[in-house]
Scaffold this motif. Structure first.
Motif, PDB file in Angstrom:
ATOM      1  N   PHE A   5      -4.401  -3.084   6.251  1.00 38.99           N
ATOM      2  CA  PHE A   5      -3.827  -1.726   6.213  1.00 38.99           C
ATOM      3  C   PHE A   5      -3.858  -1.177   7.637  1.00 38.99           C
ATOM      4  CE2 PHE A   5      -4.102   2.863   5.995  1.00 38.99           C
ATOM      5  CZ  PHE A   5      -3.059   3.166   5.128  1.00 38.99           C
ATOM      6  N   PRO A   6      -2.665  -0.754   8.217  1.00 35.17           N
ATOM      7  CA  PRO A   6      -2.608  -0.325   9.620  1.00 35.17           C
ATOM      8  C   PRO A   6      -2.917   1.161   9.809  1.00 35.17           C
ATOM      9  CG  PRO A   6      -0.389  -0.525   8.744  1.00 35.17           C
ATOM     10  CD  PRO A   6      -1.308  -0.936   7.638  1.00 35.17           C
TER      11      PRO A   6
ATOM     12  N   PHE B  74       0.842  -1.191   0.000  1.00 35.75           N
ATOM     13  CA  PHE B  74       0.000   0.000   0.000  1.00 35.75           C
ATOM     14  C   PHE B  74       0.880   1.244   0.000  1.00 35.75           C
ATOM     15  CE2 PHE B  74      -2.487  -3.162   2.507  1.00 35.75           C
ATOM     16  CZ  PHE B  74      -3.560  -3.312   1.634  1.00 35.75           C
ATOM     17  N   LEU B  75       0.333   2.346  -0.495  1.00 35.46           N
ATOM     18  CA  LEU B  75       0.957   3.654  -0.418  1.00 35.46           C
ATOM     19  C   LEU B  75      -0.134   4.663  -0.074  1.00 35.46           C
ATOM     20  CD1 LEU B  75       3.635   5.216  -0.786  1.00 35.46           C
ATOM     21  CD2 LEU B  75       2.869   5.738  -3.123  1.00 35.46           C
ATOM     22  N   PRO B  76      -0.055   5.305   1.128  1.00 38.77           N
ATOM     23  CA  PRO B  76       0.981   5.146   2.148  1.00 38.77           C
ATOM     24  C   PRO B  76       0.910   3.780   2.806  1.00 38.77           C
ATOM     25  CG  PRO B  76      -0.817   6.453   3.009  1.00 38.77           C
ATOM     26  CD  PRO B  76      -1.117   6.239   1.557  1.00 38.77           C
ATOM     27  N   ALA B  77       2.003   3.407   3.472  1.00 36.40           N
ATOM     28  CA  ALA B  77       2.035   2.102   4.114  1.00 36.40           C
ATOM     29  C   ALA B  77       1.155   2.064   5.344  1.00 36.40           C
ATOM     30  CB  ALA B  77       3.478   1.742   4.487  1.00 36.40           C
ATOM     31  N   SER B  78       0.872   3.250   5.971  1.00 33.09           N
ATOM     32  CA  SER B  78      -0.007   3.346   7.129  1.00 33.09           C
ATOM     33  C   SER B  78      -0.531   4.768   7.207  1.00 33.09           C
ATOM     34  CB  SER B  78       0.749   2.983   8.410  1.00 33.09           C
ATOM     35  OG  SER B  78       1.771   3.943   8.676  1.00 33.09           O
ATOM     36  N   GLU B  79      -1.500   5.011   8.132  1.00 27.84           N
ATOM     37  CA  GLU B  79      -2.033   6.353   8.345  1.00 27.84           C
ATOM     38  C   GLU B  79      -2.494   6.435   9.781  1.00 27.84           C
ATOM     39  OE1 GLU B  79      -2.023   9.483   8.202  1.00 27.84           O
ATOM     40  OE2 GLU B  79      -2.333   9.493   6.027  1.00 27.84           O
TER      41      GLU B  79
ATOM     42  N   PRO C 247      -9.151  12.863   5.068  1.00 28.10           N
ATOM     43  CA  PRO C 247      -9.396  11.963   3.939  1.00 28.10           C
ATOM     44  C   PRO C 247      -8.173  11.883   3.028  1.00 28.10           C
ATOM     45  CG  PRO C 247     -11.298  13.365   4.302  1.00 28.10           C
ATOM     46  CD  PRO C 247     -10.225  13.884   5.209  1.00 28.10           C
ATOM     47  N   PHE C 248      -7.867  10.715   2.497  1.00 25.81           N
ATOM     48  CA  PHE C 248      -6.682  10.546   1.667  1.00 25.81           C
ATOM     49  C   PHE C 248      -6.950   9.478   0.611  1.00 25.81           C
ATOM     50  CE2 PHE C 248      -6.324   7.401   4.989  1.00 25.81           C
ATOM     51  CZ  PHE C 248      -5.740   6.292   4.395  1.00 25.81           C
ATOM     52  N   THR C 249      -6.021   9.381  -0.358  1.00 26.84           N
ATOM     53  CA  THR C 249      -6.103   8.386  -1.431  1.00 26.84           C
ATOM     54  C   THR C 249      -5.189   7.218  -1.095  1.00 26.84           C
ATOM     55  OG1 THR C 249      -6.609  10.033  -3.116  1.00 26.84           O
ATOM     56  CG2 THR C 249      -5.707   7.934  -3.881  1.00 26.84           C
ATOM     57  N   LEU C 250      -5.758   6.026  -1.090  1.00 24.80           N
ATOM     58  CA  LEU C 250      -4.992   4.811  -0.814  1.00 24.80           C
ATOM     59  C   LEU C 250      -4.629   4.164  -2.139  1.00 24.80           C
ATOM     60  CD1 LEU C 250      -3.861   2.671   1.146  1.00 24.80           C
ATOM     61  CD2 LEU C 250      -6.113   1.553   1.023  1.00 24.80           C
ATOM     62  N   ARG C 251      -3.339   3.983  -2.382  1.00 22.20           N
ATOM     63  CA  ARG C 251      -2.854   3.345  -3.601  1.00 22.20           C
ATOM     64  C   ARG C 251      -2.515   1.883  -3.286  1.00 22.20           C
ATOM     65  NH1 ARG C 251      -2.017   7.312  -7.312  1.00 22.20           N
ATOM     66  NH2 ARG C 251      -1.889   9.427  -6.441  1.00 22.20           N
TER      67      ARG C 251
ATOM     68  N   HIS D 111       1.980  13.558   9.567  1.00 24.49           N
ATOM     69  CA  HIS D 111       0.603  13.537   9.108  1.00 24.49           C
ATOM     70  C   HIS D 111       0.243  14.833   8.389  1.00 24.49           C
ATOM     71  CE1 HIS D 111       0.614  10.632  12.569  1.00 24.49           C
ATOM     72  NE2 HIS D 111       0.158   9.878  11.554  1.00 24.49           N
ATOM     73  N   ALA D 112      -0.892  14.804   7.723  1.00 24.41           N
ATOM     74  CA  ALA D 112      -1.338  15.959   6.941  1.00 24.41           C
ATOM     75  C   ALA D 112      -1.770  17.078   7.863  1.00 24.41           C
ATOM     76  CB  ALA D 112      -2.494  15.544   6.019  1.00 24.41           C
ATOM     77  N   ALA D 113      -1.952  18.269   7.298  1.00 27.08           N
ATOM     78  CA  ALA D 113      -2.441  19.416   8.050  1.00 27.08           C
ATOM     79  C   ALA D 113      -3.834  19.118   8.590  1.00 27.08           C
ATOM     80  CB  ALA D 113      -2.474  20.648   7.162  1.00 27.08           C
ATOM     81  N   SER D 114      -4.244  19.918   9.602  1.00 28.67           N
ATOM     82  CA  SER D 114      -5.553  19.716  10.240  1.00 28.67           C
ATOM     83  C   SER D 114      -6.684  20.045   9.265  1.00 28.67           C
ATOM     84  CB  SER D 114      -5.666  20.629  11.455  1.00 28.67           C
ATOM     85  OG  SER D 114      -5.809  21.983  11.038  1.00 28.67           O
TER      86      SER D 114
END
Length: 1015
Positions: A714-715, A628-633, A639-643, A802-805
């Protein structure tokens, strides 16, 4: 042009007339009037009508019902025009029914035939007169172009010419005119005499260059308009005018009613009041004199050279002239050889079968009599004569005799034929039918110039010839396709031994190769992504040569087509084809198809030489997830895109997340992605957790589900990213000044930064001051909230992975304007306009000024928004009174009102004025009220406006000094001043302000109510 002119063959009609003539001759002896001189074979008409429209037969002359005509009957038809082209159209002006009837003349005009469409009415069953874009009032003349898609109608009763354009045989009714001549608008019907006016026009003719010729009957002239087919503006002026006033000189007319153009460009005019036809040579000039005269000027009579009120003219392709001699109930024909000194008619219609030039009375209604004919026309190509027999309410057709007819081929059935394999003995083939007209028994057939049948038999009803090709001539259908076989029919003339023929024009016949048939495919299936292979196609009717190549088409499951290579050793007829299928064609699972197509040789064979498709099944492999990319979150993340990376992914694959299958975004066979929303991500309060992920490929057949991968976790890990709880302030008025923004939340560190997103979506990181883990602040610079809108605020820690708030929002609103002072507060009535300076605050670029209800645009606004200048025009200073001045900003934000006094006694048109009201004010929420308006000059036509809303008048004093109006409760919902206006016919106005108040206390006289401001 595929045209069958005769509902009954010409020979049968002639035989019928001949038998009737013999019986009449035997019963009555010699005719009273001997027949006219013998007519040249094939060059003129007999005088017996062949077809009738408007009546069911030649013996009927009943007019249509006055109010409800049918689609087939007429009432006083007057003008006729006929187009050329493959589908000739006939246009007839049905005068008393206020319409133009349209007939398809391609197959002739069988007796009583209905029209296919009508102009001038909403339906063919209506007859009401009208003056608009559809309606007509007693149309007299009509003209059309060669293709029949443009016509001009002389709308006599409306003093105009209407232009219509389109495919009249297919357009839905009603059909609108797209140009009017003689009037400036479709709703006008004025008599006119200038260059753009008309008075009772009755005739029209159209040149091939778009020049329109109009018989302007009431003005005793002919108006010529150039380039009318391209005109777009109503009421154009004529370019040239023929006619120097009413009279009988060669440059004058007396009520001309019809015009026609000859093939040499000459203009023929039916000069009705002078009992003559005038001829004008091109090029035409104003006031030009005629070069030729038919008839005798000013003399009415009944001879072969004198007319009685001629109303119609037509000229055929041989320059023969036809004149509708209305007063003599006849039509005269003048040969093209008629000279200026000896213009004698050589044929007369409407005075019996052997018509005499010295009689002019109508006979009993039949096929040899006319009663006040008004219009004539010639069908292009055939030169058939059409006559508007107005008082018999019908139109007659006279055929040009064709003693030696040329056969016409109109088509074949079936078309095309089919090539067959050569065999011994020859295969019995097929028959086909030749359709046409004027094909006579005994004709023969030519196939590419060679005679294949010496004599044929014709179906006399259908006018068809059936051709049977058998073993004797089956070689004609063997071998390669041929799409250009020339077939002709030849009629025989004279003794058969003389071999004298007249041949039809060649018609093209086509032979196509037969439709191939696929029986089997070997192999008939494969896995998606597999290797290429050799495909064996077995079947029948495969034909391949270098000149007639066969093709094999592979259509993938997506619908894309690929031509497969046909081997060179496949020659002539075959039952087996071997072609290579590349691995690139096996990348998509599903059903592919294979088709074999023989060479078409042309478009006519395209749909007849391709086999039915044969399915080839492509299976679907099992997908595999590798990473996976990212490998974790983090839990509670944005919200994000899981590859998803792996193998054997196919377009249309699905991903299972949170127990739910959803369609993935396909990149290639090794990459998929899904967009995860906030609801897909564990909340901040969650402990670290794993989410199971699976991939499922689409079904190879399009139904059910495809193969599914093994699961992979996915962790989600603990979240240390900063987040926002709330911000202060979260709402501001637009300003150019900066301000302090405080952010409250969690996980703040000394490295946390506040980010600001402008309206152009550009993010700016602001200097941030740390107070504690739950509070930070920054200074938002000047200019960041100069305009209204919504602005995003985030916090971000560059040291956190991590991403911005998530964003918080600062809403910036429009500024409410304020008026402090006016540079002028009064003016006298009649004063010139002036610039009014308004001082206050909150003025912006979109600020507008309200003078009572009139919106004004400032000429300038100070950069700091404290002052503006607006022009007050002098037309706002004509009536004394108190005027309200307000400033309006975007968002319907208004300043308080300021008063401006206009003083003086300005004269009111017709003495109109308002002195007072009773009552002087009304309460908000009152039910229906009556208001007495006192003043002067009130009349029956006076209209009262409450602002812009009309009020209902209840009474009016006889002396015009007072009136009572009703004020509905819907107008008494808001306190404030409203302008009441009185408008008189002719443009006089008076106005005065009236107060609507709240129940806060009594108010008399002029009150100003200030709104309560909450702070």
């Amino acid at each position: 042009m595929s045209v069958q002119r005769y509902a009954v063959p010409r020979q049968l009609r002639f035989l019928f007339v001949l038998v009737v003539g013999v019986l009449v001759f035997a019963g009555l002896g010699q005719p009273a009037n001997p027949p006219v001189a013998a007519q040249a074979s094939g060059s003129s008409f007999d005088t017996i009508a062949d077809e009738v429209v408007g009546q069911m037969n030649f013996l009927a002359n009943t007019p249509s019902p006055l109010m409800n005509p049918t689609i087939a009957d007429m009432r006083v038809p007057k003008g006729i025009a006929v187009s050329g082209g493959d589908t000739p159209l006939l246009f007839i002006t049905d005068y008393d029914n206020n319409r133009v009837m349209i007939f398809n003349a391609e197959q002739g005009l069988a007796d009583g035939r209905p029209a296919i469409a009508c102009l001038g009415q909403t339906t063919c069953e209506s007859s009401s007169p009208g003056v608009n874009q559809v309606g007509m009032n007693n149309p007299s003349g009509v003209a059309t172009n060669g293709t029949g898609n443009i016509i001009y109608v002389a709308d006599t009763g409306n003093h105009r010419i209407l232009r219509f354009r389109g495919s009249f045989d297919t357009m839905p009714m009603p059909i609108n005119a797209d140009l009017v001549i003689g009037q400036s608008a479709y709703t006008n019907k004025f008599e006119g005499s200038g260059a753009s006016g008309l008075k009772s026009p009755q005739g029209a003719a159209l040149g091939s260059d778009g020049t329109l010729y109009v018989a302007d009957t009431g003005n005793h002239r002919i108006q010529i308009f150039r380039n009318m087919n391209a005109a777009t503006t109503n009421g154009p002026a004529a370019n040239i005018s023929l006619g120097a006033g009413e009279g009988s000189d060669l440059n004058q007319f007396r009520n001309p009613t019809a015009v026609a153009l000859g093939p040499d460009g000459k203009l023929y005019v039916a000069d009705t009041g002078n009992h003559r036809v005038l001829v004008f040579n091109p090029n035409f000039t104003n006031g030009q004199s005629a070069s030729e005269v038919f008839g005798q000027t000013g003399i009415a009579g009944t001879t072969d050279r004198i007319f009685n009120g001629p109303t119609g003219v037509a000229v055929d392709e041989q320059n023969n002239l036809y004149v509708a001699d209305k007063g003599n109930n006849r039509v005269l024909r003048f040969s093209q050889n008629a000279t200026n000194n000896d213009k004698l008619a050589d044929q007369v219609f409407g005075q019996g079968e052997d018509g005499s030039f010295t009689t002019g009375s109508p006979l009993a209604t039949n096929n040899v009599s006319l009663n006040e004919p008004t219009g004539v026309a010639i069908l292009p190509g055939f030169r058939d004569l059409l006559v508007a027999d107005s008082n018999n309410h019908r139109v007659l057709t006279y055929f040009t005799p064709l003693p030696n007819p040329k056969p016409v081929i109109s088509g074949f059935n079936p078309l095309p034929g089919t090539v067959v394999q050569q065999s011994d003995p020859p295969i019995n083939t097929f028959s086909f039918t030749i359709n046409g007209s004027d094909i006579l028994d005994g004709a023969n057939i030519l196939w590419d110039g060679a005679e294949i049948f010496e004599s044929i038999t014709v179906d006399p009803v259908l006018n068809q010839v059936r051709i049977q090709l058998d073993s004797v001539n089956s070689s004609l259908l063997a071998g390669s396709p041929d799409t250009n076989i020339q077939i002709q029919v030849r009629n025989v003339f004279g003794p058969r031994s003389a071999k004298v023929f007249i041949a039809s024009d060649p018609a093209t016949y086509a032979l196509c190769l037969p439709k191939p048939v696929i029986d089997t495919l070997t192999p008939n299936s494969s896995d998606a992504g597999g290797f290429g292979f050799q495909l064996v196609i077995s079947g029948t009717n495969f034909y391949h040569t270098p000149d007639s190549p066969l093709t094999v088409t592979w259509t993938s499951p997506s619908g894309s087509e690929t031509s497969l290579t046909v081997p060179n050793d496949l020659i002539n007829w075959s039952n087996r084809i071997t072609v290579p299928v590349a691995s690139a064609l096996l990348q998509q699972a599903g059903n592919a198809t294979v088709e074999v197509a023989n060479f078409s040789g042309g478009a006519i064979c395209d749909n007849r030489v391709t086999s039915d498709p044969r399915n080839f099944s492509i299976g679907m492999p099992t997908p595999e997830i590798l990473s996976f990319l990212p490998a974790s979150e983090a839990v509670g993340a944005q919200p994000f895109t899981l590859r998803i990376r792996g193998n054997n992914f196919f377009d249309g694959a699905e991903v299972r997340w949170n127990g739910e299958w959803r369609t993935a975004i396909f990149s290639d066979s090794q990459n998929l992605r899904i967009d995860l929303s906030a609801s897909d991500i564990p909340p901040l309060t969650s402990n670290p957790i794993n989410k199971e992920v699976r991939v499922r490929n689409p079904s190879p057949t399009g139904t059910g589900t495809g193969p599914e991968s093994a699961p992979r976790n996915f962790p989600f890990v603990a979240n240390t990213a900063p987040r926002i709880t709330y911000i202060n302030p979260d709402t501001k008025e637009a300003t150019s000044e900066g301000f302090v923004l405080t952010v409250f939340g969690a996980n703040f560190t000394a490295n946390t930064r506040i980010r600001w997103q402008s309206q152009n979506e550009t993010w700016t990181t602001l200097p941030t001051f740390f107070i504690d883990a739950g509070q930070i602040f920054t200074f938002v610079p000047a200019g960041f909230i100069a305009n209204p809108g919504s602005f995003n605020v985030q916090v971000d820690d560059p040291n956190d992975e991590h991403a911005a708030s998530p964003s918080a929002i600062v809403r910036v609103t429009d500024v409410r304007p304020r008026i402090d002072s006016l540079s002028h507060t009064s003016a006298n009535t009649g004063s010139p306009g002036f610039n009014l300076t308004i001082t206050g605050a909150g003025f912006v670029g979109a600020t507008r000024v309200l003078w009572n209800d009139q919106l004004l645009t400032p000429s300038s606004i100070a950069p700091n928004g404290s002052q503006l200048v607006v022009a007050i025009p002098n037309n706002l200073l004509t009536t004394p009174g108190t005027y309200s001045v307000k400033v309006q900003n975007p968002g319907n934000l208004f300043s308080d009102a300021r008063s401006f006094e206009v003083s003086g006694d300005a004269p009111l048109p017709q003495g109109l004025r308002i002195d007072s009201f009773n009552p002087t004010s009304m309460l908000v929420g009152s039910t229906n009220q009556t208001l007495t308006i006192n003043g002067n000059g009130f009349v029956a036509g006076s209209q009262v406006l409450w602002g812009t809303t009309p009020l209902t008048r209840q009474s009016l004093a006889d002396d015009g000094r007072s009136m009572v109006v009703v004020v509905p409760s819907s107008l008494l919902t808001t306190p404030g001043s409203v302008m009441i206006r009185v408008l008189n016919p002719g443009g006089a106005t008076a106005q005065r302000e009236f107060l609507v108040r709240t129940a806060g206390g009594p108010c008399t006289g002029h009150c100003v109510w200030l709104p309560l401001v909450r702070r």
